[in-house]
Motif scaffolding. Structure first.
Motif, mmCIF file in Angstrom:
data_model
loop_
_atom_site.group_PDB
_atom_site.id
_atom_site.type_symbol
_atom_site.label_atom_id
_atom_site.label_comp_id
_atom_site.label_asym_id
_atom_site.label_seq_id
_atom_site.Cartn_x
_atom_site.Cartn_y
_atom_site.Cartn_z
ATOM 1 N N ARG A 45 0.183 20.808 -2.791
ATOM 2 C CA ARG A 45 0.181 20.021 -1.558
ATOM 3 C C ARG A 45 0.798 18.658 -1.816
ATOM 4 O O ARG A 45 0.889 18.204 -2.949
ATOM 5 N N ARG A 46 1.171 17.995 -0.745
ATOM 6 C CA ARG A 46 1.859 16.722 -0.854
ATOM 7 C C ARG A 46 0.900 15.548 -0.945
ATOM 8 O O ARG A 46 0.018 15.378 -0.134
ATOM 9 N N TYR A 47 1.119 14.736 -1.981
ATOM 10 C CA TYR A 47 0.512 13.421 -2.042
ATOM 11 C C TYR A 47 1.617 12.442 -1.661
ATOM 12 O O TYR A 47 2.457 12.101 -2.491
ATOM 13 N N GLY A 48 1.680 12.022 -0.418
ATOM 14 C CA GLY A 48 2.775 11.173 0.045
ATOM 15 C C GLY A 48 2.445 9.706 -0.119
ATOM 16 O O GLY A 48 1.348 9.259 0.240
ATOM 17 N N VAL A 49 3.383 8.953 -0.662
ATOM 18 C CA VAL A 49 3.184 7.513 -0.827
ATOM 19 C C VAL A 49 4.423 6.788 -0.319
ATOM 20 O O VAL A 49 5.552 7.194 -0.599
ATOM 21 N N LEU A 50 4.212 5.753 0.467
ATOM 22 C CA LEU A 50 5.294 4.983 1.059
ATOM 23 C C LEU A 50 5.406 3.663 0.303
ATOM 24 O O LEU A 50 4.492 2.836 0.340
ATOM 25 N N THR A 51 6.499 3.480 -0.416
ATOM 26 C CA THR A 51 6.629 2.324 -1.291
ATOM 27 C C THR A 51 8.068 1.835 -1.296
ATOM 28 O O THR A 51 8.992 2.587 -0.965
#
Length: 280
Positions: A38-44
């Motif tokens: 599954r996706r661990y999404g991080v916006l950086t």
């Protein structure tokens, strides 16, 4: 953070209770070295270690249901800004919110996008502020909202976004969740005009985890990780926790010792005595 895809119905319940949680995916694969399917999404703003860790600490995250066709390819991303505050942060508001919602999927249509809000004193876990259809594969939605339930904006404490897509049976199901923006109601607050946040760009699929860019430069820095230590155990152990089977020859070269509650089973994630480690 919380695993939104496994506990989607509990996500707004926890927010309603006052927990400040970021959204993330999960893999459930029992492998510390692999994030799973599954996706661990991080916006950086950049893919450096410090920047990614700071973004996680600031809850600049999103969760996605799964990959496609059993692969590790995740084409779906979602991000939310409320009153010029990126998801994960807290913002003052005087009864009206402005929002900017971005979503992209390189393979499937974004059938429905929702902006939801809720708070401690509302009867329901969440309410809809806006719903969008006909989004195509990539869209940015902007708008304002002030029509809160019971005409009580002061009860609102969080806003987050959800993406829905059709499954194999043509049912519309939740597939992605943004972290919330947390609201602090102040009727005397005066919104200071600010520059419009930069529009998200569309990087190659291989770098979709960093879209949109750039947004905010994280200011938090990584802190030392404190590892819990046993307080009541009189034994010494090595290796990890190996579930409910005493056959640990692959990991220990011998059988494992069964742990009791007094031997800090909580470190292994179990509350009962069916856990084994390499102990002597």
């Amino acid at each position: 953070m919380v695993e939104t895809n496994a506990f989607a119905s509990h996500f707004p319940k926890a927010l309603k209770k006052g927990y400040k949680l970021g959204a993330t995916g999960y893999g459930d694969n029992h492998n510390v070295a692999n994030a799973g399917s599954r996706r661990y999404g991080v916006l950086t703003s950049s893919l450096t270690k410090d920047s990614v860790v700071a973004a996680f600490k600031n809850r600049q995250t999103f969760g996605v249901l799964d990959g496609r066709a059993g692969s590790s390819y995740f084409p779906l991303a979602i991000a939310l800004i409320v009153n010029n505050q990126l998801m994960g942060g807290t913002v003052n508001f005087n009864g009206s919110i402005s929002y900017e919602l971005y979503a992209r999927d390189d393979q499937k249509l974004l059938d429905s996008l929702e902006i939801r809000y809720g708070g401690f004193d509302y009867s329901s876990d969440y309410y809809l502020a806006a719903t969008f259809t006909n989004n195509g594969n990539e869209v940015t939605r902007t708008g304002t909202f002030s029509n809160f339930a019971y005409a009580m904006p002061k009860r609102a404490k969080f806003v987050y976004a959800v993406a829905k897509q059709k499954d194999s049976k043509n049912n519309l199901v939740e597939v992605a969740w943004s972290s919330p923006v947390f609201l602090n109601y102040n009727p005397s607050y005066v919104t200071t005009p600010t520059a419009t946040p930069p529009q998200p760009t569309s990087p190659p699929v291989s770098t979709i985890t960093s879209t949109p860019t750039p947004i905010l430069t994280p200011t938090a820095t990584p802190t030392k990780i404190i590892t819990p230590t046993p307080t009541t155990s009189a034994i010494t152990c090595s290796g990890g926790c190996y579930g409910s089977s005493p056959n640990c020859t692959r990991n220990c070269g011998t059988t494992c010792t069964k742990l009791s509650v007094s031997q800090t089973l909580s470190q292994c994630g179990w509350a009962n005595a069916r856990a084994y480690r390499c102990c002597k």
